[in-house]
Write a protein that holds these residues in place. Sequence first.
Motif, PDB file in Angstrom:
ATOM      1  N   MET A  23       0.807  -1.219   0.000  1.00 59.93           N
ATOM      2  CA  MET A  23       0.000   0.000   0.000  1.00 59.93           C
ATOM      3  C   MET A  23       0.850   1.284   0.000  1.00 59.93           C
ATOM      4  O   MET A  23       0.396   2.347   0.378  1.00 59.93           O
ATOM      5  CB  MET A  23      -0.969  -0.013   1.191  1.00 59.93           C
ATOM      6  CG  MET A  23      -2.128   0.943   1.119  1.00 59.93           C
ATOM      7  SD  MET A  23      -3.377   0.602  -0.127  1.00 59.93           S
ATOM      8  CE  MET A  23      -4.278  -0.763   0.624  1.00 59.93           C
ATOM      9  N   ARG A  24       2.086   1.211  -0.463  1.00 62.92           N
ATOM     10  CA  ARG A  24       2.870   2.435  -0.567  1.00 62.92           C
ATOM     11  C   ARG A  24       2.396   3.263  -1.758  1.00 62.92           C
ATOM     12  O   ARG A  24       1.853   2.748  -2.731  1.00 62.92           O
ATOM     13  CB  ARG A  24       4.357   2.096  -0.727  1.00 62.92           C
ATOM     14  CG  ARG A  24       4.991   1.491   0.506  1.00 62.92           C
ATOM     15  CD  ARG A  24       6.443   1.161   0.256  1.00 62.92           C
ATOM     16  NE  ARG A  24       6.600   0.173  -0.805  1.00 62.92           N
ATOM     17  CZ  ARG A  24       7.772  -0.229  -1.298  1.00 62.92           C
ATOM     18  NH1 ARG A  24       8.897   0.297  -0.817  1.00 62.92           N
ATOM     19  NH2 ARG A  24       7.828  -1.137  -2.245  1.00 62.92           N
ATOM     20  N   GLU A  25       2.639   4.566  -1.677  1.00 65.91           N
ATOM     21  CA  GLU A  25       2.218   5.476  -2.740  1.00 65.91           C
ATOM     22  C   GLU A  25       2.810   5.076  -4.080  1.00 65.91           C
ATOM     23  O   GLU A  25       2.139   5.124  -5.110  1.00 65.91           O
ATOM     24  CB  GLU A  25       2.631   6.907  -2.386  1.00 65.91           C
ATOM     25  CG  GLU A  25       1.939   7.973  -3.215  1.00 65.91           C
ATOM     26  CD  GLU A  25       0.453   8.091  -2.924  1.00 65.91           C
ATOM     27  OE1 GLU A  25      -0.299   8.373  -3.885  1.00 65.91           O
ATOM     28  OE2 GLU A  25       0.048   7.891  -1.774  1.00 65.91           O
ATOM     29  N   GLN A  26       4.068   4.653  -4.098  1.00 67.36           N
ATOM     30  CA  GLN A  26       4.707   4.295  -5.357  1.00 67.36           C
ATOM     31  C   GLN A  26       4.038   3.078  -6.000  1.00 67.36           C
ATOM     32  O   GLN A  26       3.982   2.972  -7.235  1.00 67.36           O
ATOM     33  CB  GLN A  26       6.192   4.010  -5.134  1.00 67.36           C
ATOM     34  CG  GLN A  26       6.485   2.740  -4.341  1.00 67.36           C
ATOM     35  CD  GLN A  26       7.934   2.609  -3.961  1.00 67.36           C
ATOM     36  OE1 GLN A  26       8.472   3.418  -3.202  1.00 67.36           O
ATOM     37  NE2 GLN A  26       8.610   1.584  -4.494  1.00 67.36           N
ATOM     38  N   ASN A  42      -1.636   5.330 -12.082  1.00 62.95           N
ATOM     39  CA  ASN A  42      -1.314   6.628 -12.654  1.00 62.95           C
ATOM     40  C   ASN A  42      -0.302   6.533 -13.796  1.00 62.95           C
ATOM     41  O   ASN A  42      -0.559   6.994 -14.893  1.00 62.95           O
ATOM     42  CB  ASN A  42      -0.816   7.580 -11.557  1.00 62.95           C
ATOM     43  CG  ASN A  42      -1.949   8.052 -10.657  1.00 62.95           C
ATOM     44  OD1 ASN A  42      -3.023   8.417 -11.130  1.00 62.95           O
ATOM     45  ND2 ASN A  42      -1.725   8.038  -9.347  1.00 62.95           N
ATOM     46  N   PHE A  43       0.850   5.922 -13.547  1.00 63.94           N
ATOM     47  CA  PHE A  43       1.839   5.815 -14.618  1.00 63.94           C
ATOM     48  C   PHE A  43       2.803   4.692 -14.298  1.00 63.94           C
ATOM     49  O   PHE A  43       3.372   4.640 -13.216  1.00 63.94           O
ATOM     50  CB  PHE A  43       2.618   7.130 -14.774  1.00 63.94           C
ATOM     51  CG  PHE A  43       3.618   7.096 -15.899  1.00 63.94           C
ATOM     52  CD1 PHE A  43       3.207   7.349 -17.206  1.00 63.94           C
ATOM     53  CD2 PHE A  43       4.945   6.792 -15.654  1.00 63.94           C
ATOM     54  CE1 PHE A  43       4.137   7.312 -18.253  1.00 63.94           C
ATOM     55  CE2 PHE A  43       5.866   6.751 -16.695  1.00 63.94           C
ATOM     56  CZ  PHE A  43       5.453   7.010 -17.990  1.00 63.94           C
ATOM     57  N   GLU A  45       2.651   5.959   5.495  1.00 61.52           N
ATOM     58  CA  GLU A  45       3.461   5.517   4.368  1.00 61.52           C
ATOM     59  C   GLU A  45       4.600   4.603   4.831  1.00 61.52           C
ATOM     60  O   GLU A  45       5.368   4.941   5.739  1.00 61.52           O
ATOM     61  CB  GLU A  45       4.034   6.735   3.631  1.00 61.52           C
ATOM     62  CG  GLU A  45       4.917   6.412   2.445  1.00 61.52           C
ATOM     63  CD  GLU A  45       4.157   5.837   1.244  1.00 61.52           C
ATOM     64  OE1 GLU A  45       4.812   5.425   0.280  1.00 61.52           O
ATOM     65  OE2 GLU A  45       2.900   5.800   1.280  1.00 61.52           O
ATOM     66  N   GLY A  46       4.674   3.429   4.210  1.00 62.03           N
ATOM     67  CA  GLY A  46       5.760   2.496   4.497  1.00 62.03           C
ATOM     68  C   GLY A  46       5.634   1.755   5.813  1.00 62.03           C
ATOM     69  O   GLY A  46       6.586   1.089   6.249  1.00 62.03           O
ATOM     70  N   CYS A  55       0.392  -5.836 -11.298  1.00 61.18           N
ATOM     71  CA  CYS A  55      -0.341  -5.224 -10.195  1.00 61.18           C
ATOM     72  C   CYS A  55       0.543  -5.049  -8.961  1.00 61.18           C
ATOM     73  O   CYS A  55       0.424  -4.051  -8.242  1.00 61.18           O
ATOM     74  CB  CYS A  55      -1.552  -6.091  -9.868  1.00 61.18           C
ATOM     75  SG  CYS A  55      -2.704  -5.356  -8.706  1.00 61.18           S
ATOM     76  N   CYS A  56       1.422  -6.004  -8.737  1.00 62.14           N
ATOM     77  CA  CYS A  56       2.300  -6.001  -7.559  1.00 62.14           C
ATOM     78  C   CYS A  56       3.736  -6.211  -8.032  1.00 62.14           C
ATOM     79  O   CYS A  56       4.228  -7.340  -8.055  1.00 62.14           O
ATOM     80  CB  CYS A  56       1.892  -7.097  -6.576  1.00 62.14           C
ATOM     81  SG  CYS A  56       0.177  -7.006  -6.045  1.00 62.14           S
ATOM     82  N   PRO A  57       4.416  -5.149  -8.441  1.00 63.42           N
ATOM     83  CA  PRO A  57       5.748  -5.301  -9.034  1.00 63.42           C
ATOM     84  C   PRO A  57       6.752  -5.971  -8.104  1.00 63.42           C
ATOM     85  O   PRO A  57       6.670  -5.859  -6.872  1.00 63.42           O
ATOM     86  CB  PRO A  57       6.154  -3.856  -9.333  1.00 63.42           C
ATOM     87  CG  PRO A  57       4.878  -3.106  -9.452  1.00 63.42           C
ATOM     88  CD  PRO A  57       3.951  -3.756  -8.478  1.00 63.42           C
ATOM     89  N   ASP A  58       7.691  -6.632  -8.714  1.00 56.95           N
ATOM     90  CA  ASP A  58       8.698  -7.433  -8.015  1.00 56.95           C
ATOM     91  C   ASP A  58       9.472  -6.628  -6.978  1.00 56.95           C
ATOM     92  O   ASP A  58       9.897  -7.162  -5.954  1.00 56.95           O
ATOM     93  CB  ASP A  58       9.655  -8.025  -9.062  1.00 56.95           C
ATOM     94  CG  ASP A  58      10.623  -9.024  -8.463  1.00 56.95           C
ATOM     95  OD1 ASP A  58      10.175  -9.920  -7.739  1.00 56.95           O
ATOM     96  OD2 ASP A  58      11.831  -8.886  -8.715  1.00 56.95           O
TER      97      ASP A  58
END
Length: 306
Positions: free
Chosen positions: A156-159, A166-167, A263-264, A288-291
């Motif tokens: 659930m981090r912003e990144q 978003n991008f 955050e974090g 969806c959930c990057p490595d």
Amino acid sequence: MTLATSELDITPHRDLYPPIEPYDTQMVDVGDGQQLYVEQCGNPEGKPVVFLHGGPGGGGTERRRFFNPDAYRIIILDQRGCGLSTPHIAQAHTPREMATNTTWKLVEDLEKIRELLGIERWEVFGGSWGSCLSLAYAETHPERVTELVLRGIFTMREQELDWYYNFGASEVFPELWNKFCEPLRRVGHDFSRDNIAAYYDLLWDDDPDVHGPAAVAWTTWEGATTSLSFDRSHIEEFSDPNFALAFARIENHYFVNHGFMVEGQLLRDAHKLADIPTVIVQGRYDMCCPDVTAVDLSRALPSADL
């Protein structure tokens, strides 16, 4: 590190186990007017394991089949507002009805279910959002967790939210991203601003001709990009209007509120899990959930097997 599996013979299995039916189902009153669907499958005398589904808001389909039914006492539930739990958020009229649907309420729900079922400690298994909830639960109640099995890590981090909504993932699937953006274009959304917040307004619009298509667009994006190969049946499942509205509303509600965490937070508190045998399973090409999130978790929790 080897997971503690008591004296039961729990051998690795490469395919899902055959379909089974539950030996017990019940609706559990967890307060706040919420009734959660809970089922038990497999061996009543087996090793307790609780499965935490994705989303938030995803409910589940093949959840029973991850576990050897001869070895495990499998506990499965639909989290607040989705699946067979009531009230169902697809029937909600205002976002105020989501007020008691938070990460920490779900953590409380798990404790109520564990106590109701008379389980002292259990294995916790979760993927995607389920991995996030598993971490939140285990960091709150480490004494109740025998092992953690986490798949497709999400914290659930912003990144992580920005990458998918978003991008980032948009650059890998531009044709699917174009469809995701269609409801936003119809209302003249400024794409330099957050798409998640803009979707919130669409999903809670009073007009079914607005919130319905928005929900389907939101869930179709996820259904189309969360498998390695294109899976039309998976997309069709995610595009069901009733499923889509609950899934999109709950998921968006959590994301707008950053999971009700700082955050974090989950990585910061991962040290609390050092004594819990943990396995992290991550797909290299999980959109969806990057490595990178799985790698970050393994660094915060070096005792885990990645």
